[in-house]
Motif scaffolding. Structure first.
Motif, PDB file in Angstrom:
ATOM      1  N   ASP A 249     128.889 -31.544  61.606  1.00 52.88           N
ATOM      2  CA  ASP A 249     128.128 -32.634  62.227  1.00 52.88           C
ATOM      3  C   ASP A 249     128.985 -33.744  62.828  1.00 52.88           C
ATOM      4  OD1 ASP A 249     125.566 -31.617  61.995  1.00 52.88           O
ATOM      5  OD2 ASP A 249     125.302 -32.388  59.955  1.00 52.88           O
ATOM      6  N   TYR A 250     130.197 -33.428  63.214  1.00 55.12           N
ATOM      7  CA  TYR A 250     130.980 -34.380  63.996  1.00 55.12           C
ATOM      8  C   TYR A 250     130.592 -34.240  65.465  1.00 55.12           C
ATOM      9  CZ  TYR A 250     133.988 -34.976  59.912  1.00 55.12           C
ATOM     10  OH  TYR A 250     134.465 -35.242  58.657  1.00 55.12           O
ATOM     11  N   SER A 251     130.591 -35.355  66.181  1.00 58.30           N
ATOM     12  CA  SER A 251     130.303 -35.316  67.607  1.00 58.30           C
ATOM     13  C   SER A 251     131.418 -34.579  68.343  1.00 58.30           C
ATOM     14  CB  SER A 251     130.181 -36.749  68.149  1.00 58.30           C
ATOM     15  OG  SER A 251     130.230 -36.755  69.557  1.00 58.30           O
ATOM     16  N   VAL A 252     131.034 -33.728  69.294  1.00 58.90           N
ATOM     17  CA  VAL A 252     132.029 -33.014  70.091  1.00 58.90           C
ATOM     18  C   VAL A 252     132.889 -34.009  70.870  1.00 58.90           C
ATOM     19  CG1 VAL A 252     132.378 -31.354  71.961  1.00 58.90           C
ATOM     20  CG2 VAL A 252     130.562 -30.972  70.282  1.00 58.90           C
ATOM     21  N   ILE A 253     132.276 -35.100  71.326  1.00 53.96           N
ATOM     22  CA  ILE A 253     133.029 -36.140  72.046  1.00 53.96           C
ATOM     23  C   ILE A 253     134.129 -36.710  71.167  1.00 53.96           C
ATOM     24  CG2 ILE A 253     132.887 -38.465  73.032  1.00 53.96           C
ATOM     25  CD1 ILE A 253     131.766 -36.497  74.918  1.00 53.96           C
ATOM     26  N   GLN A 254     133.798 -37.000  69.899  1.00 59.12           N
ATOM     27  CA  GLN A 254     134.785 -37.553  68.977  1.00 59.12           C
ATOM     28  C   GLN A 254     135.905 -36.546  68.709  1.00 59.12           C
ATOM     29  OE1 GLN A 254     133.148 -38.953  65.279  1.00 59.12           O
ATOM     30  NE2 GLN A 254     135.127 -39.535  64.434  1.00 59.12           N
ATOM     31  N   ILE A 255     135.548 -35.287  68.539  1.00 59.18           N
ATOM     32  CA  ILE A 255     136.550 -34.240  68.305  1.00 59.18           C
ATOM     33  C   ILE A 255     137.492 -34.135  69.500  1.00 59.18           C
ATOM     34  CG2 ILE A 255     136.894 -31.756  68.000  1.00 59.18           C
ATOM     35  CD1 ILE A 255     134.197 -31.714  66.494  1.00 59.18           C
ATOM     36  N   LEU A 256     136.914 -34.110  70.709  1.00 57.46           N
ATOM     37  CA  LEU A 256     137.735 -33.985  71.913  1.00 57.46           C
ATOM     38  C   LEU A 256     138.605 -35.215  72.130  1.00 57.46           C
ATOM     39  CD1 LEU A 256     135.213 -32.348  74.434  1.00 57.46           C
ATOM     40  CD2 LEU A 256     137.039 -31.240  73.122  1.00 57.46           C
ATOM     41  N   ALA A 257     138.086 -36.394  71.752  1.00 57.70           N
ATOM     42  CA  ALA A 257     138.865 -37.627  71.911  1.00 57.70           C
ATOM     43  C   ALA A 257     140.100 -37.609  71.015  1.00 57.70           C
ATOM     44  CB  ALA A 257     137.991 -38.843  71.584  1.00 57.70           C
TER      45      ALA A 257
END
Length: 293
Positions: free
Chosen positions: A39-47
């Protein structure tokens, strides 16, 4: 005979780089799926991944000519590549939240057929009836996996298709930029752009993340960079027609990692799609080698 030995040796090196690169990229996808399902945001992971990648690239640049090594006049080309470089992983990792790893990978493998088809209007390349036939068969394999007539067609499958189209755009724009830009320059600007955009966007979706999960994202960054370097080196060292078939080992790793990490067993229609896509892709390579001979 002796003249052929260096070619064979280079092809063996190219195959080795391809096998390693595909395994590393498949492993990165598995880690990404694990984090998305947490449940981590993909945006946060990519950042976070982008920041790690950018740090590594900046460190390399400082010791290899500084900012002079990334001078460019192709701002529009790099800008377009940044957009698609953001869309491809964003859509793919979003799809992995609900879609099995093997199924997503099989659908993503439509990209070689799309790139072959797009090479006609973009690069004025000639594609004969045999290769057009292989392209249509490859698309049929993707449709088998997606099951559009079953009533079970998922939004995530279209996300993977969007990711595949974006990946094709990345490769085709990179091919165009490669006539004037170095490989490092092309990778640097896409990494800088995607890391900056996702960094700002992550402000709105940020959530606390344990140190061990930050470590997993760092591992994604290392797997991504190392995998891409291996893939680039494989095409530089070996003959394209020889090493390209080994790219399909990604299907094997997707099935294997999906089973070992997520206990996912592909359905019968996925296996059928794998066979159809693999056969049509290998036929494309066969035709390319035959035409060269």
């Amino acid at each position: 005979m002796t003249a052929l030995m260096p070619i064979k040796s280079k092809n063996i090196q190219g195959i080795a780089f391809m096998l390693i690169g595909v395994f590393l990229m498949s492993s990165m996808d598995a880690v990404g799926k694990f984090l998305v399902q947490a449940d981590y945001s993909v945006i946060q992971i990519l950042a976070i991944r982008g920041m790690f990648n950018l740090t590594i690239l900046l460190g390399w640049m400082v010791t290899h000519g500084g900012f002079g090594s990334v001078k460019t006049k192709q701002y529009k080309g790099h800008g377009l590549r940044i957009i698609f470089g953001l869309l491809a992983p964003l859509l793919f990792f979003m799809s992995l939240k609900h879609l099995p790893l093997a199924e997503a990978t099989v659908i993503f493998f439509v990209s070689p057929f799309i790139m072959t088809a797009l090479s006609v209007p973009i690069f004025k390349e000639k594609v004969g009836p045999h290769r057009w036939g292989a392209i249509f068969v490859g698309f049929a394999g993707v449709l088998i996996v997606m099951q559009p007539t079953s009533g079970l067609l998922e939004l995530e499958a279209f996300m993977v298709l969007g990711a595949s189209l974006s990946y094709c755009a990345i490769m085709l724009i990179g091919r165009w930029l490669g006539t004037t830009e170095s490989t490092f320059t092309i990778i640097f600007y896409m990494t800088l752009g995607t890391a900056t955009i996702t960094g700002f966007a992550s402000i709105f979706v940020w959530q606390p993340i344990p140190l061990e999960d930050v470590g997993l994202i760092a591992a994604m960054a290392v797997l991504s960079l190392t995998g891409n370097i291996c893939l680039i080196k494989s095409f530089r060292v070996g003959e394209v027609g020889v090493i390209t078939p080994f790219e399909y080992t990604g299907l094997f790793w997707a099935v294997t990692l999906g089973y070992l990490v997520f206990a996912e067993i592909p359905a019968a229609h996925v296996w059928t799609g794998v066979a159809v896509i693999g056969a049509s892709g290998l036929y494309l390579v066969y035709r390319e080698n035959r035409l060269k001979r």
